[in-house]
Design a protein around this motif. Structure first.
Motif, PDB file in Angstrom:
ATOM      1  N   ALA A 128       0.821  -1.215   0.000  1.00 26.86           N
ATOM      2  CA  ALA A 128       0.000   0.000   0.000  1.00 26.86           C
ATOM      3  C   ALA A 128       0.854   1.264   0.000  1.00 26.86           C
ATOM      4  O   ALA A 128       0.531   2.231  -0.688  1.00 26.86           O
ATOM      5  N   ILE A 162     -10.307  -0.619  -2.347  1.00 25.55           N
ATOM      6  CA  ILE A 162      -9.384  -1.562  -1.714  1.00 25.55           C
ATOM      7  C   ILE A 162      -9.773  -1.576  -0.243  1.00 25.55           C
ATOM      8  O   ILE A 162      -9.618  -0.577   0.458  1.00 25.55           O
ATOM      9  N   THR A 165      -5.456  -4.141   2.803  1.00 24.15           N
ATOM     10  CA  THR A 165      -4.189  -4.113   2.071  1.00 24.15           C
ATOM     11  C   THR A 165      -3.123  -4.961   2.755  1.00 24.15           C
ATOM     12  O   THR A 165      -3.266  -5.358   3.914  1.00 24.15           O
ATOM     13  N   HIS A 175      -4.208  -7.640  -2.006  1.00 23.97           N
ATOM     14  CA  HIS A 175      -5.048  -6.534  -1.545  1.00 23.97           C
ATOM     15  C   HIS A 175      -6.487  -6.948  -1.854  1.00 23.97           C
ATOM     16  O   HIS A 175      -6.792  -7.353  -2.976  1.00 23.97           O
TER      17      HIS A 175
END
Length: 184
Positions: A128, A162, A165, A175
């Motif tokens: 991320a 998302i 993550t 993810h």
């Protein structure tokens, strides 16, 4: 929506060479957006085993097996970034396209393209903190966009959040996303 619409349902292997601070851009999770839970130590499993270890990825696992991608995605020397749609995301995509799961799984070229749209393979898995806005080339050779808001946008303008993550694996990172991405 017919079979051609399903070709708009992205692939599973997306290793994004550039996604930025999605954790800071993610919306607060509501009860119906709860991220899947994992029981084993994910860092000792490859990306396929991570998915197999979570019941909320059972449709994804079935799809990977039906497409014959298990071996590729288990490669210990690979560096994958996988955007893994949940079962609910797959059910939404099937409803959206008017296809059944059996129809999708029977169309191996389409299924492979959709799954490949969710995988990025690069020199390093993208966590991320490494995610930056911009376009990313997926394993299906299609373009996926990371928006300034930290969402994923497919070639049809549809966005996915998302929702979790940095699930580390021996050959990449997973993810969790709330929508199946569809290439053109």
């Amino acid at each position: 929506m017919k079979l051609t619409k399903l070709a708009t349902i992205g692939t599973l292997a997306i290793s994004v060479a550039g996604l930025s601070a999605c954790n800071n851009m993610m919306p607060a999770q509501s009860a119906d957006m709860k991220a899947p839970m994992h029981s084993q130590n994910m860092a000792k499993m490859n990306v396929v085993q991570v998915a197999q270890g979570n019941s909320d990825f059972s449709v994804l696992v079935e799809a990977v097996q039906a497409a014959g991608l298990t071996g590729m995605l288990s490669d210990p020397n690979a560096h994958y970034t996988v955007f893994a749609p949940t079962n609910a995301a797959f059910m939404q995509a099937l409803q959206e396209t008017g296809m059944t799961k059996a129809q999708l799984f029977a169309n191996k070229p389409l299924l492979t393209k959709v799954l490949g749209y969710h995988v990025v393979s690069s020199d390093m898995a993208m966590y991320a903190k490494d995610v930056k806005p911009g376009n990313v080339m997926t394993a299906s050779k299609d373009t996926l966009m990371v928006t300034n808001q930290g969402k994923l946008m497919d070639e049809n303008g549809r966005t996915a959040n998302i929702v979790k993550t940095d699930i580390a694996a021996t050959n990449g990172v997973v993810h969790v996303i709330d929508r199946v991405l569809l290439p053109k």
